[in-house]
Design a protein around this motif. Sequence first.
Motif, short mmCIF file in Angstrom:
data_model
loop_
_atom_site.label_atom_id
_atom_site.label_comp_id
_atom_site.label_asym_id
_atom_site.label_seq_id
_atom_site.Cartn_x
_atom_site.Cartn_y
_atom_site.Cartn_z
N ARG A 173 0.83 -1.20 0.00
CA ARG A 173 0.00 0.00 0.00
C ARG A 173 0.87 1.25 0.00
O ARG A 173 0.64 2.19 -0.76
N LYS A 174 1.90 1.26 0.86
CA LYS A 174 2.78 2.43 0.95
C LYS A 174 3.50 2.66 -0.38
O LYS A 174 3.59 3.81 -0.85
N ALA A 175 3.99 1.61 -0.99
CA ALA A 175 4.67 1.73 -2.29
C ALA A 175 3.72 2.31 -3.33
O ALA A 175 4.07 3.22 -4.09
N ALA B 35 3.95 5.99 -5.23
CA ALA B 35 3.97 6.11 -6.69
C ALA B 35 2.84 7.00 -7.20
O ALA B 35 3.06 7.90 -8.01
N GLN B 36 1.65 6.77 -6.69
CA GLN B 36 0.48 7.46 -7.23
C GLN B 36 0.30 8.88 -6.70
O GLN B 36 -0.09 9.76 -7.45
N LEU B 37 0.57 9.09 -5.44
CA LEU B 37 0.33 10.41 -4.84
C LEU B 37 1.56 11.31 -4.87
O LEU B 37 1.43 12.53 -5.02
N ASP B 38 2.73 10.70 -4.69
CA ASP B 38 3.95 11.50 -4.62
C ASP B 38 4.79 11.43 -5.89
O ASP B 38 5.81 12.10 -5.99
#
Length: 165
Positions: free
Chosen positions: A120-122, A126-129
């Motif tokens: 989830r963190k990865a 990728a998607q938000l940052d």
Amino acid sequence: MASHTDPRSLFTNHHAWLQSWLVRKMGNSFDAADLAQDVFMRVLTRQHTQPLGEPRAYLSTIAKNLMVDHWRRRALEKAWLETLAAMPEAETPAPEQRLMFLETLIEIDRVLDALKPPVRKAFLLAQLDGYTCPQIAKELQVSLATAERYISRALKQCYSLRFES
């Protein structure tokens, strides 16, 4: 005291207790009634072959899981309403679109919650940052191959939501 797994028996013997318990936990008799109904709907859809030794523990476990879902959904609804309130009126989506966006947010939240925390963190990195896989690997202190696997797993879940629903 062993109780049979018959949903009618569970309902008759424990519904009033469960609803009272939920009112105390939620502080709202309407939400408690809805959640109690959802608990018994879950009981009806599950296949039990053995008697329940502790039916109240069983019912309260289901209820706790449903409460978590309820509060998460409420938090998402609140955030969505705050986002809508901050939008210029001319850009505010139509009511049908608002509901569709909210339902999509709830589904995305459900998919993300089902992912293991590092996956989830990865994905969120990728998607938000806008992190690349090498940046994710460095941030999470994993190999590049592991970071790529994490992103692949998360994307697979998202695609299954999008194309298999």
